[in-house]
Write a protein that holds these residues in place. Structure first.
Motif, PDB file in Angstrom:
ATOM      1  N   GLY A 220       0.815  -1.204   0.000  1.00  0.00           N
ATOM      2  CA  GLY A 220       0.000   0.000   0.000  1.00  0.00           C
ATOM      3  C   GLY A 220       0.853   1.260   0.000  1.00  0.00           C
ATOM      4  N   PRO A 221       0.400   2.320  -0.654  1.00  0.00           N
ATOM      5  CA  PRO A 221       1.183   3.555  -0.736  1.00  0.00           C
ATOM      6  C   PRO A 221       1.196   4.322   0.584  1.00  0.00           C
ATOM      7  N   LYS A 222       2.190   5.144   0.720  1.00  0.00           N
ATOM      8  CA  LYS A 222       2.264   6.022   1.880  1.00  0.00           C
ATOM      9  C   LYS A 222       1.180   7.087   1.786  1.00  0.00           C
ATOM     10  N   PRO A 223       0.471   7.350   2.884  1.00  0.00           N
ATOM     11  CA  PRO A 223      -0.546   8.419   2.841  1.00  0.00           C
ATOM     12  C   PRO A 223       0.086   9.722   2.377  1.00  0.00           C
ATOM     13  N   ARG A 224      -0.540  10.373   1.404  1.00  0.00           N
ATOM     14  CA  ARG A 224       0.058  11.549   0.781  1.00  0.00           C
ATOM     15  C   ARG A 224      -0.105  12.787   1.645  1.00  0.00           C
ATOM     16  N   LYS A 225       0.964  13.561   1.674  1.00  0.00           N
ATOM     17  CA  LYS A 225       0.938  14.857   2.336  1.00  0.00           C
ATOM     18  C   LYS A 225       1.473  15.901   1.365  1.00  0.00           C
ATOM     19  N   VAL A 226       1.007  17.111   1.513  1.00  0.00           N
ATOM     20  CA  VAL A 226       1.527  18.197   0.694  1.00  0.00           C
ATOM     21  C   VAL A 226       2.948  18.513   1.158  1.00  0.00           C
ATOM     22  N   ARG A 227       3.904  18.478   0.226  1.00  0.00           N
ATOM     23  CA  ARG A 227       5.290  18.732   0.590  1.00  0.00           C
ATOM     24  C   ARG A 227       5.497  20.212   0.883  1.00  0.00           C
ATOM     25  N   PRO A 228       6.041  20.510   2.046  1.00  0.00           N
ATOM     26  CA  PRO A 228       6.326  21.918   2.344  1.00  0.00           C
ATOM     27  C   PRO A 228       7.391  22.475   1.397  1.00  0.00           C
ATOM     28  N   GLN A 229       7.255  23.746   1.078  1.00  0.00           N
ATOM     29  CA  GLN A 229       8.215  24.445   0.237  1.00  0.00           C
ATOM     30  C   GLN A 229       8.925  25.499   1.086  1.00  0.00           C
ATOM     31  N   ARG A 230      10.254  25.488   1.074  1.00  0.00           N
ATOM     32  CA  ARG A 230      11.024  26.454   1.843  1.00  0.00           C
ATOM     33  C   ARG A 230      12.014  27.166   0.924  1.00  0.00           C
ATOM     34  N   ALA A 231      12.406  28.357   1.337  1.00  0.00           N
ATOM     35  CA  ALA A 231      13.381  29.124   0.561  1.00  0.00           C
ATOM     36  C   ALA A 231      14.318  29.847   1.516  1.00  0.00           C
ATOM     37  N   SER A 232      15.603  29.903   1.137  1.00  0.00           N
ATOM     38  CA  SER A 232      16.608  30.554   1.982  1.00  0.00           C
ATOM     39  C   SER A 232      17.617  31.284   1.109  1.00  0.00           C
ATOM     40  N   TRP A 233      18.217  32.319   1.704  1.00  0.00           N
ATOM     41  CA  TRP A 233      19.372  32.959   1.091  1.00  0.00           C
ATOM     42  C   TRP A 233      20.612  32.111   1.381  1.00  0.00           C
ATOM     43  N   LEU A 234      21.477  31.955   0.380  1.00  0.00           N
ATOM     44  CA  LEU A 234      22.793  31.356   0.575  1.00  0.00           C
ATOM     45  C   LEU A 234      23.805  32.465   0.313  1.00  0.00           C
ATOM     46  N   LEU A 235      24.545  32.867   1.340  1.00  0.00           N
ATOM     47  CA  LEU A 235      25.388  34.059   1.269  1.00  0.00           C
ATOM     48  C   LEU A 235      26.831  33.676   0.953  1.00  0.00           C
ATOM     49  N   LEU A 236      27.258  33.985  -0.265  1.00  0.00           N
ATOM     50  CA  LEU A 236      28.628  33.729  -0.708  1.00  0.00           C
ATOM     51  C   LEU A 236      29.447  34.982  -0.377  1.00  0.00           C
ATOM     52  N   ILE A 237      30.038  34.991   0.795  1.00  0.00           N
ATOM     53  CA  ILE A 237      30.731  36.165   1.318  1.00  0.00           C
ATOM     54  C   ILE A 237      32.229  36.013   1.058  1.00  0.00           C
ATOM     55  N   GLU A 238      32.809  36.983   0.350  1.00  0.00           N
ATOM     56  CA  GLU A 238      34.219  36.923  -0.027  1.00  0.00           C
ATOM     57  C   GLU A 238      35.000  38.016   0.694  1.00  0.00           C
ATOM     58  N   ASN A 239      36.223  37.664   1.124  1.00  0.00           N
ATOM     59  CA  ASN A 239      37.094  38.688   1.695  1.00  0.00           C
ATOM     60  C   ASN A 239      37.910  39.340   0.580  1.00  0.00           C
ATOM     61  N   GLU A 240      38.840  40.191   0.951  1.00  0.00           N
ATOM     62  CA  GLU A 240      39.595  40.949  -0.055  1.00  0.00           C
ATOM     63  C   GLU A 240      40.469  40.053  -0.917  1.00  0.00           C
ATOM     64  N   ARG A 241      40.809  38.841  -0.449  1.00  0.00           N
ATOM     65  CA  ARG A 241      41.602  37.900  -1.253  1.00  0.00           C
ATOM     66  C   ARG A 241      40.723  37.018  -2.139  1.00  0.00           C
ATOM     67  N   GLY A 242      39.413  37.150  -1.999  1.00  0.00           N
ATOM     68  CA  GLY A 242      38.512  36.293  -2.771  1.00  0.00           C
ATOM     69  C   GLY A 242      38.223  34.972  -2.114  1.00  0.00           C
ATOM     70  N   ASP A 243      38.652  34.789  -0.840  1.00  0.00           N
ATOM     71  CA  ASP A 243      38.324  33.561  -0.114  1.00  0.00           C
ATOM     72  C   ASP A 243      36.861  33.584   0.295  1.00  0.00           C
ATOM     73  N   LEU A 244      36.286  32.416   0.464  1.00  0.00           N
ATOM     74  CA  LEU A 244      34.859  32.281   0.765  1.00  0.00           C
ATOM     75  C   LEU A 244      34.653  31.958   2.234  1.00  0.00           C
ATOM     76  N   LEU A 245      33.685  32.643   2.845  1.00  0.00           N
ATOM     77  CA  LEU A 245      33.356  32.404   4.248  1.00  0.00           C
ATOM     78  C   LEU A 245      32.486  31.158   4.387  1.00  0.00           C
ATOM     79  N   LEU A 246      32.915  30.228   5.248  1.00  0.00           N
ATOM     80  CA  LEU A 246      32.129  29.043   5.571  1.00  0.00           C
ATOM     81  C   LEU A 246      31.889  29.017   7.070  1.00  0.00           C
ATOM     82  N   GLU A 247      30.736  28.523   7.466  1.00  0.00           N
ATOM     83  CA  GLU A 247      30.449  28.342   8.883  1.00  0.00           C
ATOM     84  C   GLU A 247      29.993  26.906   9.105  1.00  0.00           C
ATOM     85  N   ARG A 248      30.270  26.391  10.295  1.00  0.00           N
ATOM     86  CA  ARG A 248      29.856  25.019  10.582  1.00  0.00           C
ATOM     87  C   ARG A 248      28.372  24.994  10.916  1.00  0.00           C
ATOM     88  N   ARG A 249      27.659  24.092  10.259  1.00  0.00           N
ATOM     89  CA  ARG A 249      26.233  23.948  10.516  1.00  0.00           C
ATOM     90  C   ARG A 249      26.010  23.359  11.912  1.00  0.00           C
TER      91      ARG A 249
END
Length: 355
Positions: A220-249
């Motif tokens: 039997g199939p799984k009971p259907r649910k409406v899939r939530p939709q989410r949206a986020s900004w992904l911030l590609l932050i560069e310093n003066e050398r062009g390195d990318l800022l990463l943070e630990r989740r």
């Protein structure tokens, strides 16, 4: 008297089953455990190259237990479901600390290890030691639901209990490792979710679904649910050398403990978030193409913004790091969709390599 289910399945396995998988040679507990965790919600063809690379870096449970979690996550990046990698690391440490580096033979002790449920524990014990335990992974649920005519969604407790009883009733007295592989192979190659090859099935003669023409409705199939939709900004932050800022989740939630550019909910003011987190003020961003990623329970749209820090700006925070954008191989273990986005933004054209 009809031939028992297990005997027919083993005869089929001897001719058609998979006997050359890398974790079968040798079929020892560490390799079997690693494969079972990797194979959760992931196809065999996808797992095999990851399995080989993982073993090159972590050939023993001790080497895995003693490794930094960052190394484990980096080798796992791309397989998804990162809680598996974190549990894998914790499990290796538990085996070393509580069991002296030896895998427990008691199924309850095996289930008590991080990231191991009843079916995974049974698969490890049956394949690594030949112990007599029934499994019930996704493929096996489908095989048994059809063969025994068990209606309902297999994830429901009442349906699952019926399937466990059936799975246990079919266990042979010998060749448990082969039988476990055989019933998984049957579900993967013959009793598939769509267009099953019933004419090639060794147990089709007494299959309820085939006899009653219910193949399409079982399981039997799984009971259907409406899939939530989410949206986020992904911030590609560069310093003066062009390195990318990463943070630990954070350890829990999506991409737990992986490194990632800052993610800010779309409903939030990303400038205020940067100011609050790191005391940063940035100029006008460059908007890049949005990317979409489907998780198990929801869909996520990432909207990348590429921004430059003012000259001389600094961040003093142990949870963040700068990574070079000159060498894609130097990137740490990023979530797969983020890595694709970063590589497209920084390494897809020669002019971007000069950042």
């Amino acid at each position: 008297m009809s031939i028992p289910f297990a005997d027919r399945l083993l005869r089929w396995f001897d001719q058609h089953g998979r006997k050359d998988l890398p974790w079968q040679h040798p079929r020892e507990p560490y390799r079997v455990w690693l494969s079972e965790i990797m194979l959760q919600q992931t196809q065999v063809a996808t797992v095999i190259p990851y399995f080989h690379r993982f073993l090159e870096r972590f050939p023993t449970v001790r080497s895995l237990a003693e490794a930094p979690v960052d190394d484990v996550l980096q080798r796992w990046a791309g397989l998804g479901y990162y809680a598996r990698a974190r549990n894998l690391h914790r499990c290796a440490q538990t085996v070393m600390q509580q069991h002296g580096g030896q895998w427990p033979r008691d199924i309850d002790a095996m289930v008590a290890l991080p990231g191991i449920g009843r079916s995974t524990a049974a698969a490890i014990l049956s394949q690594a030691f030949g112990d007599r335990h029934a499994i019930l992974d996704g493929n096996v649920k489908r095989v048994l639901a059809r063969h025994a005519g068990i209606a309902g969604y297999p994830g429901l407790p009442a349906v699952q209990q019926k399937l466990w009883r059936v799975s246990e009733s079919h266990l042979p007295q010998a060749r448990l490792a082969d039988y476990t592989q055989a019933i998984m192979d049957l579900g993967a190659a013959i009793c598939t979710s769509r267009k099953p090859l019933c004419g090639s099935c060794p147990v089709s003669e007494d299959c309820v679904a085939r006899r009653e023409n219910r193949i399409a409705e079982l399981p039997g199939p799984k009971p259907r649910k409406v899939r939530p939709q989410r949206a986020s900004w992904l911030l590609l932050i560069e310093n003066e050398r062009g390195d990318l800022l990463l943070e630990r989740r954070p350890p829990s939630g999506i991409w737990g403990s992986l490194w990632c550019p800052p993610v800010v909910e779309l409903a939030d003011d990303w400038r205020s978030a940067l100011q609050e987190r790191y005391g940063l003020q940035v100029g006008q961003p460059e908007t890049l193409a949005a990317v979409h990623h489907a998780f198990t329970h929801y869909d996520l749209e990432l909207r990348p913004l590429r921004v430059r820090l003012a000259k001389g700006a600094r961040i003093a925070d142990a949870s963040v790091a700068w990574t070079t954008m000159r060498d894609p191989d130097a990137l740490p273990g990023l979530p797969a969709p983020v890595r694709k986005l970063v590589e497209a933004a920084y390494f897809s054209t020669p002019d971007l390599l000069s950042l």
